[in-house]
Design a protein around this motif. Structure first.
Motif, mmCIF file in Angstrom:
data_model
loop_
_atom_site.group_PDB
_atom_site.id
_atom_site.type_symbol
_atom_site.label_atom_id
_atom_site.label_comp_id
_atom_site.label_asym_id
_atom_site.label_seq_id
_atom_site.Cartn_x
_atom_site.Cartn_y
_atom_site.Cartn_z
ATOM 1 N N SER A 275 37.418 50.995 55.341
ATOM 2 C CA SER A 275 38.008 49.855 54.977
ATOM 3 C C SER A 275 38.606 49.776 53.626
ATOM 4 O O SER A 275 38.029 50.230 52.695
ATOM 5 C CB SER A 275 37.550 48.641 55.530
ATOM 6 O OG SER A 275 36.015 48.516 54.936
ATOM 7 N N THR A 276 39.674 49.058 53.478
ATOM 8 C CA THR A 276 40.335 48.881 51.813
ATOM 9 C C THR A 276 39.379 47.968 51.098
ATOM 10 O O THR A 276 39.014 46.847 51.571
ATOM 11 C CB THR A 276 41.416 48.436 52.020
ATOM 12 O OG1 THR A 276 42.105 49.455 52.892
ATOM 13 C CG2 THR A 276 42.246 48.500 50.576
ATOM 14 N N SER A 277 38.995 48.324 49.952
ATOM 15 C CA SER A 277 38.307 47.171 49.250
ATOM 16 C C SER A 277 38.856 46.187 48.436
ATOM 17 O O SER A 277 40.035 46.335 48.600
ATOM 18 C CB SER A 277 37.461 48.258 48.071
ATOM 19 O OG SER A 277 38.409 48.443 46.911
ATOM 20 N N LYS A 278 38.429 45.257 48.222
ATOM 21 C CA LYS A 278 38.956 44.239 47.319
ATOM 22 C C LYS A 278 39.580 44.330 46.143
ATOM 23 O O LYS A 278 40.944 43.909 45.959
ATOM 24 C CB LYS A 278 37.896 42.950 47.149
ATOM 25 C CG LYS A 278 38.417 41.649 46.416
ATOM 26 C CD LYS A 278 37.238 40.906 46.240
ATOM 27 C CE LYS A 278 37.862 39.513 45.464
ATOM 28 N NZ LYS A 278 36.675 38.658 45.268
ATOM 29 N N GLU A 279 39.247 45.174 45.502
ATOM 30 C CA GLU A 279 39.760 45.897 44.099
ATOM 31 C C GLU A 279 40.929 46.823 44.430
ATOM 32 O O GLU A 279 42.032 46.435 44.011
ATOM 33 C CB GLU A 279 38.731 46.466 43.430
ATOM 34 C CG GLU A 279 37.776 45.837 43.050
ATOM 35 C CD GLU A 279 36.495 45.664 44.021
ATOM 36 O OE1 GLU A 279 36.700 46.069 44.905
ATOM 37 O OE2 GLU A 279 35.745 44.857 43.477
ATOM 38 N N GLU A 280 40.819 47.601 45.872
ATOM 39 C CA GLU A 280 42.015 48.352 46.014
ATOM 40 C C GLU A 280 43.087 47.744 46.699
ATOM 41 O O GLU A 280 44.360 47.839 46.323
ATOM 42 C CB GLU A 280 41.562 49.162 46.938
ATOM 43 C CG GLU A 280 40.610 50.449 46.791
ATOM 44 C CD GLU A 280 40.027 51.155 47.668
ATOM 45 O OE1 GLU A 280 39.998 52.286 47.555
ATOM 46 O OE2 GLU A 280 39.929 50.741 48.786
ATOM 47 N N LYS A 281 42.800 46.320 47.111
ATOM 48 C CA LYS A 281 43.889 45.731 47.908
ATOM 49 C C LYS A 281 44.628 44.905 46.563
ATOM 50 O O LYS A 281 45.765 44.823 46.509
ATOM 51 C CB LYS A 281 43.324 44.344 48.721
ATOM 52 C CG LYS A 281 42.677 44.869 49.885
ATOM 53 C CD LYS A 281 41.969 43.897 50.571
ATOM 54 C CE LYS A 281 41.495 43.988 51.929
ATOM 55 N NZ LYS A 281 40.876 43.342 52.664
ATOM 56 N N ALA A 282 43.934 44.512 45.567
ATOM 57 C CA ALA A 282 44.484 43.945 44.301
ATOM 58 C C ALA A 282 45.446 44.699 43.667
ATOM 59 O O ALA A 282 46.555 44.324 43.205
ATOM 60 C CB ALA A 282 43.468 43.315 43.410
ATOM 61 N N LYS A 283 44.896 46.133 43.546
ATOM 62 C CA LYS A 283 45.781 47.093 42.840
ATOM 63 C C LYS A 283 47.060 47.183 43.821
ATOM 64 O O LYS A 283 48.077 47.372 42.921
ATOM 65 C CB LYS A 283 45.055 48.270 42.526
ATOM 66 C CG LYS A 283 43.762 48.240 41.758
ATOM 67 C CD LYS A 283 43.257 49.473 41.573
ATOM 68 C CE LYS A 283 42.081 49.463 40.587
ATOM 69 N NZ LYS A 283 41.049 50.648 40.513
ATOM 70 N N ALA A 284 47.181 47.307 44.908
ATOM 71 C CA ALA A 284 48.182 47.310 45.637
ATOM 72 C C ALA A 284 49.031 46.474 45.413
ATOM 73 O O ALA A 284 50.343 46.709 45.592
ATOM 74 C CB ALA A 284 47.783 47.657 47.494
ATOM 75 N N LEU A 287 51.534 46.505 42.680
ATOM 76 C CA LEU A 287 52.424 47.675 42.539
ATOM 77 C C LEU A 287 53.840 46.849 43.079
ATOM 78 O O LEU A 287 54.997 47.740 42.976
ATOM 79 C CB LEU A 287 52.030 48.826 43.629
ATOM 80 C CG LEU A 287 50.808 49.524 43.077
ATOM 81 C CD1 LEU A 287 50.529 50.687 43.994
ATOM 82 C CD2 LEU A 287 51.244 50.382 41.809
ATOM 83 N N LEU A 288 53.744 45.945 43.705
ATOM 84 C CA LEU A 288 54.973 45.159 44.133
ATOM 85 C C LEU A 288 55.972 44.768 43.404
ATOM 86 O O LEU A 288 55.480 44.343 42.158
ATOM 87 C CB LEU A 288 54.754 44.003 45.288
ATOM 88 C CG LEU A 288 53.619 44.406 46.547
ATOM 89 C CD1 LEU A 288 53.402 43.178 47.275
ATOM 90 C CD2 LEU A 288 54.268 45.267 47.366
#
Length: 288
Positions: A275-284, A287-288
């Motif tokens: 599952s994607t971590s909270k930090e990885e979601k924030a980094k993603a 990128l927008l």
């Protein structure tokens, strides 16, 4: 309830007194009866415990009674974590005994690279015992459960080959390779501190000053102390989650990670570590 019987056996294995076992069991039974069929144990959230504590306050339970139930449910939380019925800590006595903290998301908690470095730097201090250093290295670099850790016997270790046999759920053995750092920690402990203990003839790897075998409380108390020193939330399964998350991120295939973790199926490993971590979601989103 079957879960209560299994929890009671878990407490017995941890050498809890009969009185403590009965008190914990009664408090946990009250929570399970309150929550009823509203949610499966695997779907428990922090909010479920928070709402239960709020329910107790509304019913005008004494503060001391509520605090006792918080402690009991913290123990139940530890049991559910170790059995991997849930994937994160949900009861925090330091918060729940005073006020209910806001719920957190469903991601597992792991140490960041900086946090791991803080813990390892703390362990490098001269005043840290060889035993305590070894315990943390085993948790971090093998991902074993705390219940498996305290059951390690000397015969389970092969430092020449660099391998540890772990007795997991259902008395099943699995073999875990030991990296050089862990091997060095174990050798130092065996040759010095442990060799000078009055319990050195014990079959178990980890000794205490008062016992030929460490129990879960020994490990939990040690990690709580380390957490206070480095200003982090530190508990056994956080090391376990960190270990296997790092392996996944470094490209180790999920089947290998599942074997090292002692999971009954790859689906369990997938649920925890892909599952994607909270930090990885924030980094993603950045990128927008």
């Amino acid at each position: 309830m079957e879960i209560l019987r299994e929890y009671q056996n878990w407490l017995k294995e941890d050498a809890k007194t009969d009185k403590t076992i009965e008190n914990y069991r009664t408090d946990v039974k009250g929570f399970l009866e309150w929550i009823g069929s509203k949610v499966d144990l695997e779907q428990l959230r922090r909010a479920d415990f928070r709402n239960y504590f709020h329910h107790l306050r509304e019913r005008a339970f004494a503060v001391s009674t509520i605090n006792k139930k918080v402690n009991s449910l913290r123990s139940f939380n530890d049991y559910l974590l170790e059995e991997e019925i849930i994937s994160k800590k949900l009861v925090y006595p330091e918060k729940d005994r005073i006020k209910i903290a806001k719920g957190s998301n469903s991601n597992i908690e792991i140490f960041s690279a900086d946090e791991v470095e803080r813990i390892l730097s703390y362990l490098d201090r001269e005043e840290i015992s060889q035993r305590d250093r070894m315990i943390v290295h085993l948790l971090l670099y093998t991902g074993i459960r705390v219940g498996e850790l305290v059951e390690i016997r000397l015969k389970h270790l092969d430092l020449l080959v660099g391998e540890l046999k772990v007795v997991g759920k259902g008395s099943k053995y699995r073999e875990i390779p030991l990296n050089q750092k862990v091997r060095k920690s174990i050798r130092s402990y065996l040759q010095e501190e442990r060799n000078n203990s009055k319990y050195k003839e014990s079959d178990y790897l980890i000794l205490t000053q008062r016992s030929p075998k460490a129990h879960r409380d020994t490990i939990n108390n040690l990690l709580n102390k380390i957490g206070d020193e480095v200003d982090l939330k530190v508990y056994p399964h956080k090391f376990r989650h960190t270990c296997f998350t790092i392996l996944i991120r470094k490209g180790v295939d999920i089947a290998t990670v599942s074997e090292l973790a002692g999971h009954s199926s790859i689906e369990t490993t997938h649920r925890y570590y892909l599952s994607t971590s909270k930090e990885e979601k924030a980094k993603a989103v950045e990128l927008l």
